[in-house]
Enzyme design. Structure first.
Site, PDB file in Angstrom:
ATOM      1  N   ASP A 131       0.852  -1.188   0.000  1.00 33.90           N
ATOM      2  CA  ASP A 131       0.000   0.000   0.000  1.00 33.90           C
ATOM      3  C   ASP A 131       0.893   1.244   0.000  1.00 33.90           C
ATOM      4  OD1 ASP A 131      -2.182   1.645   0.078  1.00 33.90           O
ATOM      5  OD2 ASP A 131      -3.066   0.806   1.889  1.00 33.90           O
ATOM      6  N   GLU A 177      -9.975   7.833   4.148  1.00 34.50           N
ATOM      7  CA  GLU A 177      -9.076   7.195   5.117  1.00 34.50           C
ATOM      8  C   GLU A 177      -8.264   8.189   5.953  1.00 34.50           C
ATOM      9  OE1 GLU A 177      -6.149   5.142   2.839  1.00 34.50           O
ATOM     10  OE2 GLU A 177      -6.022   6.738   1.365  1.00 34.50           O
TER      11      GLU A 177
HETATM   12  C1  BGC Z   1      -5.095   3.235   0.553  1.00 33.18           C
HETATM   13  C2  BGC Z   1      -5.462   2.248  -0.498  1.00 33.18           C
HETATM   14  C3  BGC Z   1      -5.372   2.868  -1.861  1.00 33.18           C
HETATM   15  C4  BGC Z   1      -4.002   3.438  -2.075  1.00 33.18           C
HETATM   16  C5  BGC Z   1      -3.815   4.099  -3.414  1.00 33.18           C
HETATM   17  C6  BGC Z   1      -3.812   3.934   0.231  1.00 33.18           C
HETATM   18  O1  BGC Z   1      -3.601   4.993   1.104  1.00 33.18           O
HETATM   19  O2  BGC Z   1      -4.984   2.587   1.798  1.00 33.18           O
HETATM   20  O3  BGC Z   1      -6.752   1.770  -0.236  1.00 33.18           O
HETATM   21  O4  BGC Z   1      -5.673   1.908  -2.821  1.00 33.18           O
HETATM   22  O5  BGC Z   1      -3.753   4.402  -1.080  1.00 33.18           O
HETATM   23  O6  BGC Z   1      -4.503   5.285  -3.512  1.00 33.18           O
HETATM   24  C1  BGC Z   2      -3.408  10.016  -2.374  1.00 37.43           C
HETATM   25  C2  BGC Z   2      -4.213   8.776  -2.099  1.00 37.43           C
HETATM   26  C3  BGC Z   2      -3.506   7.940  -1.131  1.00 37.43           C
HETATM   27  C4  BGC Z   2      -3.146   8.745   0.093  1.00 37.43           C
HETATM   28  C5  BGC Z   2      -2.371   7.935   1.063  1.00 37.43           C
HETATM   29  C6  BGC Z   2      -3.105  10.736  -1.100  1.00 37.43           C
HETATM   30  O1  BGC Z   2      -2.329  11.862  -1.328  1.00 37.43           O
HETATM   31  O2  BGC Z   2      -4.094  10.866  -3.233  1.00 37.43           O
HETATM   32  O3  BGC Z   2      -4.435   8.050  -3.256  1.00 37.43           O
HETATM   33  O4  BGC Z   2      -4.291   6.874  -0.798  1.00 37.43           O
HETATM   34  O5  BGC Z   2      -2.443   9.916  -0.230  1.00 37.43           O
HETATM   35  O6  BGC Z   2      -1.938   8.691   2.167  1.00 37.43           O
END
Ligand code: BGC
Ligand code: BGC
Length: 613
Positions: free
Chosen positions: A332, A529
């Site tokens: 990830d 998230e």
């Molecule tokens: C998330 C994933 C996601 C990845 C790419 C991560 O932070 O946990 O679910 O697929 O970023 O964006």
């Molecule tokens: C990205 C996401 C990723 C996340 C993880 C963001 O800046 O756009 O895709 O999941 O960072 O921390």
């Protein structure tokens, strides 16, 4: 005699000559940023692929992989093992130079102008850079199309997974995934970071809405349906490749254990016995592997203090050996750099644990140097390198990357098509959960004379859609999105004689109880998230005030809740006769009015517990 300037010139001469020799001495190697970049040998015989077995689409995949493996240099193999965020590529020729194997769009990372055509041109442009390499291995381009191809303006925005969980309907979920895959493929993107197979135990977690809910069996059933809907075969290959994520136990991370000071749960620790981990969290992955999963994303949680990304027992012993997973494991976002104190040690531990592709997601040069070093000194074996690359190439062949024609503009009409919007509406309709219905408050009649509508979510596509829509954390407002708001859906559902009055905050000039019905649409602001981890998911004070205002002005109050998870409404629900959970419905709110006005029954079931009293 002493002529200092001559000595100096001689020194310069000596240095110049020896540097030239040094450069010639290292032959084909150019040293830059400590990366040993081999010179481009695209004109050499090795690169003549005209009759190479690996380009022959009639041969079985394993033969093609064998052939291609035999042609790759170590440098090219390393390039296949990395996935880079596309905004880190400042010049597409870097893709060629470093033989990069995969790119992703992070949340919200699209072309300057967010149109389907611009997406297609952007991705095709990256592929051209990959075709300029010796062996012309196509890129895998990945994206979080977790509820439709929702980074793209104009795409159909399906309800988030939590809503699909409420439908319990695998046939529907399969069709939603298929439609999403079609919209993705139209833009040249063949890899989706979905489905999410996490089983949330704590709704305070900001990723709760990405899941199908807290019932392991339901997650497994719908997860497999989603996976197979994404990987629907087109000719001999998958239309789009799915990703089972986040291996494993993400839904059980404990509040307050995050390594990240900005978060509460995300990147946290799981304290669980292996038996419970297997029963509750492994089962969906087991089913997904049996159901054809080709990619598993390992999450950033730690299990009993050990980082999943560096856990050999989980990735190699359980996932690859016990479950027989033959696809590849991708780490990830930044996950492979969080296992140990230095990047080098972290990377080595992750790859030796079983990670095959590293989402760095930025520094590819750093990755290349560390890989060269680790292979050079034996910290990573050539066998491990070959195993990882073989897995990745096998998946690339199965996804038809070597065989499918370049997508063209003509295919873009599928994006946001009427058929897909109708499907989204069906999914919304089937996901609505009736939380309370005192004295048969619902369904509403379409022919009452006056309806008032208010609330933060009533006329706001961004809120309906939630996170991972246009932007990583979503957007609050209608800007740029195409779809039907709840207000618009209400207006088009009612009879010609019904007047619908809207005021966001609930200021209506009519006297008390002047409206037959008052509909308050309230809920959460978009989030994703980490930032969505919340100590107490509940309604805002503004929403509560609005509800009071609507209640005072109407004979019957209906509360529609737009949220990614259950909200704490225990203190208020006794004052509200009709309450429905609409989750994060996406672009097609007519699915809400389909049940609100009784064209269909409510059939959604709570995918997670929602204590109401
Ligand atoms: C998330 C994933 C996601 C990845 C790419 C991560 O932070 O946990 O679910 O697929 O970023 O964006
Ligand atoms: C990205 C996401 C990723 C996340 C993880 C963001 O800046 O756009 O895709 O999941 O960072 O921390």
């Amino acid at each position: 005699m002493y002529f200092p300037h001559i000595t100096k010139n001689k020194k310069i001469l000596f240095f110049t000559i020896s540097s030239v020799f040094l450069i010639i001495g290292v032959g084909f190697l150019v040293v830059k940023n400590n990366v040993m970049v081999p010179a481009n040998d695209i004109l050499s015989e090795r690169c003549n692929q005209a009759d190479a077995p690996y380009v022959d689409s009639m041969l079985p995949v394993f033969e093609r992989v064998d052939d291609l493996m035999g042609r790759l240099t170590e440098w090219e193999k390393i390039g296949q093992m990395v996935i880079i965020e596309k905004n880190s590529i400042h010049d597409p020729s870097e893709i060629t130079k470093y033989n990069l194997g995969a790119l992703l769009s992070g949340g919200g990372a699209g072309p300057k102008e967010d149109t389907p055509l611009a997406w297609l041109q952007m991705v095709n442009g990256f592929q051209i850079a990959a075709k300029n390499t010796c062996l012309k291995i196509p890129l895998l381009y990945g994206i979080d199309a977790i509820h439709g191809h929702a980074n793209v303006l104009g795409a159909t925005v399906f309800p988030h997974a939590i809503a699909l969980g409420a439908t319990g309907d695998s046939n529907l979920v399969r069709r939603v995934a298929d439609a999403t895959a079609q919209e993705m493929a139209a833009t040249g993107i063949y890899w989706s970071f979905s489905p999410n197979l996490d089983v949330p135990r704590d709704i305070r977690w900001g990723k709760t809405y990405e899941t199908f809910g807290s019932n392991t069996a339901n997650v497994a059933k719908l997860g497999v349906a989603y996976l197979q809907g994404t990987q629907v075969p087109v000719n001999k290959y998958f239309n789009v490749l799915a990703t089972a994520k986040h291996f494993i136990g993400g839904g059980a991370m404990e509040y307050g254990t995050s390594r990240n000071k900005n978060f509460k749960i995300e990147e946290g620790n799981i304290t669980l016995s292996e038996k419970y981990l297997r029963q509750t969290h492994l089962f969906p992955f087991q089913e997904a592997v049996a159901g054809g999963a080709q990619v598993v994303m390992v999450g950033t949680a730690t299990w009993n203090g050990v980082n999943n990304t560096g856990n050999h027992y989980l990735l190699t012993d359980i996932l690859k050996k016990e479950l027989g997973f033959s696809g590849f494991v991708v780490s990830d976002w930044y996950g492979a750099y969080q296992v140990s104190y230095t990047r080098y040690d972290s990377l080595v531990s992750s790859i030796n644990a079983g990670v095959d592709m590293v989402m760095t997601p930025f520094e590819y040069k750093d990755f290349m140097v560390n890989m060269q070093k680790a292979l050079g000194n034996g910290d990573i074996t050539k066998e491990r390198l070959d195993d990882a690359v073989r897995r990745i190439l096998t998946v690339k062949f199965k996804t038809g990357l070597f065989d499918r024609p370049e997508p063209t503009q003509e295919g873009l009409s599928v994006i946001g098509s009427a058929a897909h919007r109708a499907l989204a509406r069906e999914a919304v309709r089937k996901s609505q959960v009736l939380l309370k219905n005192e004295n048969s408050a619902l369904p509403l009649s379409k022919s009452v004379s006056k309806i008032i509508v208010a609330g933060s979510g009533a006329n706001n596509l961004g809120r309906q859609a939630g996170g991972w829509t246009t932007e990583w954390q979503g957007i609050d407002g209608n800007y740029g999105l195409t779809g039907t708001t709840i207000l618009e859906a209400i207006k088009s559902a009612v009879s010609q004689h019904t007047s619908v009055e809207y005021n966001k905050q609930g200021y209506f000039s009519g006297k008390d109880r002047f409206a037959d019905v008052g509909i308050a649409v309230v809920g959460e602001k978009p989030y994703a998230e980490g930032w969505g981890d919340n100590a107490n998911p509940s309604l805002s004070p503004e929403d509560l005030v609005t509800i009071q205002k609507v209640k005072a002005k109407s004979k019957k109050l209906i509360v529609v809740i737009i949220s990614g998870r259950p909200l704490d409404i225990k203190k208020y629900i006794h004052e509200w006769p009709g309450v429905m959970a609409s989750w994060l419905p996406g672009s097609e709110a007519s699915g809400i009015t389909d049940v609100l006005f009784g064209d269909y029954y409510f059939t959604g079931q709570l995918p997670v517990a929602w204590p109401l009293y």
